[in-house]
Write an enzyme that holds these catalytic residues in place. Sequence first.
Site, PDB file in Angstrom:
ATOM      1  N   TYR A  15       0.736  -1.052  -0.201  1.00 20.74           N
ATOM      2  CA  TYR A  15      -0.143  -0.064  -0.001  1.00 20.74           C
ATOM      3  C   TYR A  15       0.837   1.273  -0.053  1.00 20.74           C
ATOM      4  O   TYR A  15       0.225   2.368  -0.298  1.00 20.74           O
ATOM      5  CB  TYR A  15      -0.687   0.186   1.092  1.00 20.74           C
ATOM      6  CG  TYR A  15      -1.885  -1.264   1.294  1.00 20.74           C
ATOM      7  CD1 TYR A  15      -3.012  -1.187   0.062  1.00 20.74           C
ATOM      8  CD2 TYR A  15      -1.922  -2.180   2.207  1.00 20.74           C
ATOM      9  CE1 TYR A  15      -4.099  -2.280   0.309  1.00 20.74           C
ATOM     10  CE2 TYR A  15      -2.756  -3.116   1.987  1.00 20.74           C
ATOM     11  CZ  TYR A  15      -3.819  -3.190   0.958  1.00 20.74           C
ATOM     12  OH  TYR A  15      -4.497  -4.217   1.072  1.00 20.74           O
ATOM     13  N   HIS A  20      -4.614   6.215  -1.569  1.00 15.65           N
ATOM     14  CA  HIS A  20      -5.386   5.946  -0.347  1.00 15.65           C
ATOM     15  C   HIS A  20      -4.529   6.106   0.830  1.00 15.65           C
ATOM     16  O   HIS A  20      -4.893   6.425   2.034  1.00 15.65           O
ATOM     17  CB  HIS A  20      -5.922   4.547  -0.349  1.00 15.65           C
ATOM     18  CG  HIS A  20      -7.124   4.352   0.316  1.00 15.65           C
ATOM     19  ND1 HIS A  20      -8.209   5.190   0.308  1.00 15.65           N
ATOM     20  CD2 HIS A  20      -7.950   3.411   1.082  1.00 15.65           C
ATOM     21  CE1 HIS A  20      -9.346   4.752   1.100  1.00 15.65           C
ATOM     22  NE2 HIS A  20      -9.017   3.554   1.472  1.00 15.65           N
ATOM     23  N   TYR A  64      -5.321  -0.564   9.541  1.00 20.87           N
ATOM     24  CA  TYR A  64      -6.215  -0.393   8.323  1.00 20.87           C
ATOM     25  C   TYR A  64      -7.001   0.556   8.386  1.00 20.87           C
ATOM     26  O   TYR A  64      -7.726   0.730   9.291  1.00 20.87           O
ATOM     27  CB  TYR A  64      -6.477  -1.963   7.918  1.00 20.87           C
ATOM     28  CG  TYR A  64      -5.287  -2.906   7.499  1.00 20.87           C
ATOM     29  CD1 TYR A  64      -4.639  -2.793   6.330  1.00 20.87           C
ATOM     30  CD2 TYR A  64      -5.009  -3.940   8.369  1.00 20.87           C
ATOM     31  CE1 TYR A  64      -3.666  -3.589   6.117  1.00 20.87           C
ATOM     32  CE2 TYR A  64      -3.793  -4.659   8.355  1.00 20.87           C
ATOM     33  CZ  TYR A  64      -3.405  -4.650   6.903  1.00 20.87           C
ATOM     34  OH  TYR A  64      -2.171  -5.469   6.745  1.00 20.87           O
ATOM     35  N   ASN A  66     -10.217   0.943   7.322  1.00 18.83           N
ATOM     36  CA  ASN A  66     -11.662   0.757   7.545  1.00 18.83           C
ATOM     37  C   ASN A  66     -11.824   0.109   9.060  1.00 18.83           C
ATOM     38  O   ASN A  66     -12.924   0.359   9.399  1.00 18.83           O
ATOM     39  CB  ASN A  66     -12.378  -0.474   6.737  1.00 18.83           C
ATOM     40  CG  ASN A  66     -12.061  -0.253   5.315  1.00 18.83           C
ATOM     41  OD1 ASN A  66     -11.864   1.154   4.844  1.00 18.83           O
ATOM     42  ND2 ASN A  66     -12.516  -1.044   4.587  1.00 18.83           N
ATOM     43  N   ASP A  91      -7.507  10.967   2.133  1.00 13.78           N
ATOM     44  CA  ASP A  91      -7.847  11.090   0.854  1.00 13.78           C
ATOM     45  C   ASP A  91      -9.393  11.308   0.149  1.00 13.78           C
ATOM     46  O   ASP A  91     -10.237  10.992   0.968  1.00 13.78           O
ATOM     47  CB  ASP A  91      -7.556   9.807  -0.307  1.00 13.78           C
ATOM     48  CG  ASP A  91      -8.132   8.646   0.355  1.00 13.78           C
ATOM     49  OD1 ASP A  91      -8.995   8.100  -0.492  1.00 13.78           O
ATOM     50  OD2 ASP A  91      -8.257   8.150   1.198  1.00 13.78           O
ATOM     51  N   ASN A 112     -14.781   4.816   4.042  1.00 16.18           N
ATOM     52  CA  ASN A 112     -14.757   3.992   5.107  1.00 16.18           C
ATOM     53  C   ASN A 112     -14.429   4.259   6.421  1.00 16.18           C
ATOM     54  O   ASN A 112     -14.380   3.907   7.491  1.00 16.18           O
ATOM     55  CB  ASN A 112     -14.863   2.300   4.522  1.00 16.18           C
ATOM     56  CG  ASN A 112     -15.936   1.930   3.617  1.00 16.18           C
ATOM     57  OD1 ASN A 112     -16.976   2.248   4.018  1.00 16.18           O
ATOM     58  ND2 ASN A 112     -15.410   1.021   2.855  1.00 16.18           N
TER      59      ASN A 112
END
Length: 187
Positions: A15, A20, A64, A66, A91, A112
């Site tokens: 990532y 994101h 993470y 979410n 973002d 989320n």
Amino acid sequence: MKYLIVGLGNIGEEYAGTRHNIGFMILDAFAKASNISFATDRYGDVARMRLKNKQLVLLKPSTYMNLSGNAVRYWKEKEGIDVDHILVLVDDIALPFGAIRIKGNGSDAGHNGLKNIAAMLGSQAYPRLRFGIGNDYPRGAQIEYVLGRFTPEQRTELPARIEVACEAIKAFCLSGIGFAMCNFNNK
């Protein structure tokens, strides 16, 4: 006065550098410019600094995207920080690349990470800095776009845009609670 500055992103090399993860990127630049570093702690990487007479706790959640609310709630309670002194860096596909908007509260707009933070805090009345990542993706490819990397042109412009975001963080912390909304046009 104490502030919690939270950069949202996903942990792991896969990532790193994705759209994101702009919250992580902004906080990394902010810490580097302040000559401080992060240490792994409960629910994320944490750094501390002073900005004039303000104490800042910088957090990159390891939960993470979410599930970011777990980390935000923990550090809010641990540090005794009011909800209106939490600034979440996130973002935003609704804003053009590099545009920055700070609002004192608002909806999750389908994000989320913000949705989980609101659920864990029991409120949407926390400030957020939205960093525009644009929305130049084909229909049905939103997730691939958000989890994708910036274009070469965007990567060239990214350091200057992130610098503006860092200045916006300082302005937020130095302005006090009354900082309701501001757009930073850095084009």
